[in-house]
Write an enzyme that holds these catalytic residues in place. Structure first.
Site, PDB file in Angstrom:
ATOM      1  N   HIS A   6      35.919 -22.153 -57.061  1.00 11.49           N
ATOM      2  CA  HIS A   6      35.304 -22.958 -58.126  1.00 11.49           C
ATOM      3  C   HIS A   6      35.819 -22.540 -59.502  1.00 11.49           C
ATOM      4  O   HIS A   6      36.153 -21.382 -59.739  1.00 11.49           O
ATOM      5  CB  HIS A   6      33.768 -22.957 -58.054  1.00 11.49           C
ATOM      6  CG  HIS A   6      33.069 -21.705 -58.451  1.00 11.49           C
ATOM      7  ND1 HIS A   6      32.252 -20.990 -57.606  1.00 11.49           N
ATOM      8  CD2 HIS A   6      33.002 -21.045 -59.629  1.00 11.49           C
ATOM      9  CE1 HIS A   6      31.733 -19.955 -58.237  1.00 11.49           C
ATOM     10  NE2 HIS A   6      32.173 -19.962 -59.462  1.00 11.49           N
TER      11      HIS A   6
ATOM     12  N   ASP B   1      29.794 -23.472 -68.871  1.00 12.10           N
ATOM     13  CA  ASP B   1      28.626 -23.728 -68.023  1.00 12.10           C
ATOM     14  C   ASP B   1      27.413 -22.895 -68.433  1.00 12.10           C
ATOM     15  O   ASP B   1      27.511 -22.003 -69.288  1.00 12.10           O
ATOM     16  CB  ASP B   1      28.979 -23.483 -66.544  1.00 12.10           C
ATOM     17  CG  ASP B   1      29.748 -22.185 -66.327  1.00 12.10           C
ATOM     18  OD1 ASP B   1      29.761 -21.333 -67.227  1.00 12.10           O
ATOM     19  OD2 ASP B   1      30.345 -22.029 -65.240  1.00 12.10           O
TER      20      ASP B   1
ATOM     21  N   ASP C 217      35.201 -19.065 -53.798  1.00 13.95           N
ATOM     22  CA  ASP C 217      35.402 -20.336 -53.085  1.00 13.95           C
ATOM     23  C   ASP C 217      36.304 -21.290 -53.859  1.00 13.95           C
ATOM     24  O   ASP C 217      36.413 -22.465 -53.510  1.00 13.95           O
ATOM     25  CB  ASP C 217      34.044 -21.001 -52.805  1.00 13.95           C
ATOM     26  CG  ASP C 217      33.257 -21.294 -54.081  1.00 13.95           C
ATOM     27  OD1 ASP C 217      33.778 -21.051 -55.188  1.00 13.95           O
ATOM     28  OD2 ASP C 217      32.108 -21.766 -53.969  1.00 13.95           O
TER      29      ASP C 217
HETATM   30  C1  GLP Z   1      30.811 -17.687 -62.136  1.00 11.33           C
HETATM   31  C2  GLP Z   1      31.172 -18.617 -63.324  1.00 11.33           C
HETATM   32  C3  GLP Z   1      32.649 -18.918 -63.338  1.00 11.33           C
HETATM   33  C4  GLP Z   1      33.385 -17.653 -62.979  1.00 11.33           C
HETATM   34  C5  GLP Z   1      33.155 -17.308 -61.546  1.00 11.33           C
HETATM   35  C6  GLP Z   1      33.696 -15.955 -61.141  1.00 11.33           C
HETATM   36  O1  GLP Z   1      29.763 -18.049 -61.366  1.00 11.33           O
HETATM   37  N1  GLP Z   1      30.450 -19.822 -63.440  1.00 11.33           N
HETATM   38  O2  GLP Z   1      33.020 -19.425 -64.599  1.00 11.33           O
HETATM   39  O3  GLP Z   1      34.768 -17.813 -63.172  1.00 11.33           O
HETATM   40  O4  GLP Z   1      31.822 -17.513 -61.168  1.00 11.33           O
HETATM   41  O5  GLP Z   1      32.901 -14.916 -61.607  1.00 11.33           O
HETATM   42  P1  GLP Z   1      33.391 -13.430 -61.741  1.00 11.33           P
HETATM   43  O6  GLP Z   1      34.365 -13.408 -62.856  1.00 11.33           O
HETATM   44  O7  GLP Z   1      32.174 -12.628 -62.046  1.00 11.33           O
HETATM   45  O8  GLP Z   1      34.024 -13.070 -60.445  1.00 11.33           O
END
Ligand code: GLP
Length: 256
Positions: free
Chosen positions: A134, A63, A132
């Site tokens: 995702h 992304d 959440d």
């Molecule tokens: C982000 C990314 C995801 C990631 C998630 C968790 O916004 N788009 O790919 O897995 O959120 O982020 P973090 O690893 O900083 O907790």
């Protein structure tokens, strides 16, 4: 799903790094799907330290924010070059990251899907998980069959990511993300989750019903998923002891 629970993020990261290293040794022209965020940071450091040969490797990132200049410190282009690509011998032309400044976003997304296909598909997709549930930036209620496309970030995700931008207002509203259907086509999905803030998303994803309210739960339908967790992220799993027992009793040829 194979649930691998380790005492610390470092230990869980080491398992993930060994899985990736084995793939790159066995298949020097492997296609990797890569993730950003704080979770895989250490993974990239460990992979760099392993001195692997990336000359034949192709990568596709999950992304990117829309509208951030590529050089912005929080763009995923900057993240990937800073934390991985500039430290390894990957060919620049083999690196693919969604272009958040594409003039025609739907056309760009279709071309991204076509490029993944032309590369032979993704052998191993690295995933983090949002609080959440995702994956990539596929927020709750994303179509479980979605392809690479534009998404609007959920308020909770913008709040979570405000720490990188200094303020919530500075977090872009829109992103390009691989779809859940795209992620489901990877031959292996390797999800990392650390810390108690991920515990409920992980428990729902692994042991809850399959629902677009927790997009990661669709991974229950994927044939090869490995989930590397630290203890706090695993703390709400009802079958944690069973997962530990399975991992401790793997046949030798299956260990990492
Ligand atoms: C982000 C990314 C995801 C990631 C998630 C968790 O916004 N788009 O790919 O897995 O959120 O982020 P973090 O690893 O900083 O907790």
């Amino acid at each position: 799903m194979e649930i691998i629970i380790q005492p610390t993020p470092a230990a869980a990261t080491d398992v993930a790094a060994r899985i990736i290293a084995r793939l790159l040794r066995e298949k020097p022209d492997a296609v990797l799907g890569l993730a950003t965020g704080s979770t895989p940071l250490r993974l990239y450091q460990v992979l760099v330290d392993m001195n692997l040969d990336w000359s034949g490797v192709t990568t596709f990132n999950l992304d990117e924010y829309i509208g951030l200049p590529r050089e912005h410190s929080q763009s995923y282009h900057s993240f990937m070059w800073e934390n991985l690509f500039r430290h390894v011998n990957i060919k620049r032309e083999n690196v693919h990251i969604p272009d958040g400044n594409a003039a025609d976003i739907p056309a760009f997304c279709a071309a991204y899907e076509a490029a993944i296909h032309a590369a032979g598909g993704i052998d191993l997709q690295v995933l983090g998980i949002g609080t959440d549930g995702h994956i990539g930036f596929n927020e709750p209620t994303s179509s479980l069959a979605s392809r690479t496309r534009i998404k609007t970030l959920a308020p909770r995700t913008r709040k979570d990511n405000a720490r990188f931008f200094g303020s919530e207002e500075a977090v872009p509203h829109h992103v390009i993300t691989m779809g859940i259907g795209t992620i489901m086509e990877a031959r292996l999905n390797l999800l990392l989750g650390f810390g108690s803030s991920k515990a409920s998303a992980i428990a729902e994803a692994v042991e809850g019903p399959i629902t677009s309210l927790n997009p990661a739960s669709i991974l229950q339908m994927h044939p090869v998923v490995k989930v590397c967790l630290d203890e706090p992220a695993a703390s709400l799993l009802q079958r944690a002891d069973y997962y530990r027992w399975v991992y401790a009793n793997k046949p030798a040829w299956q260990t990492f």
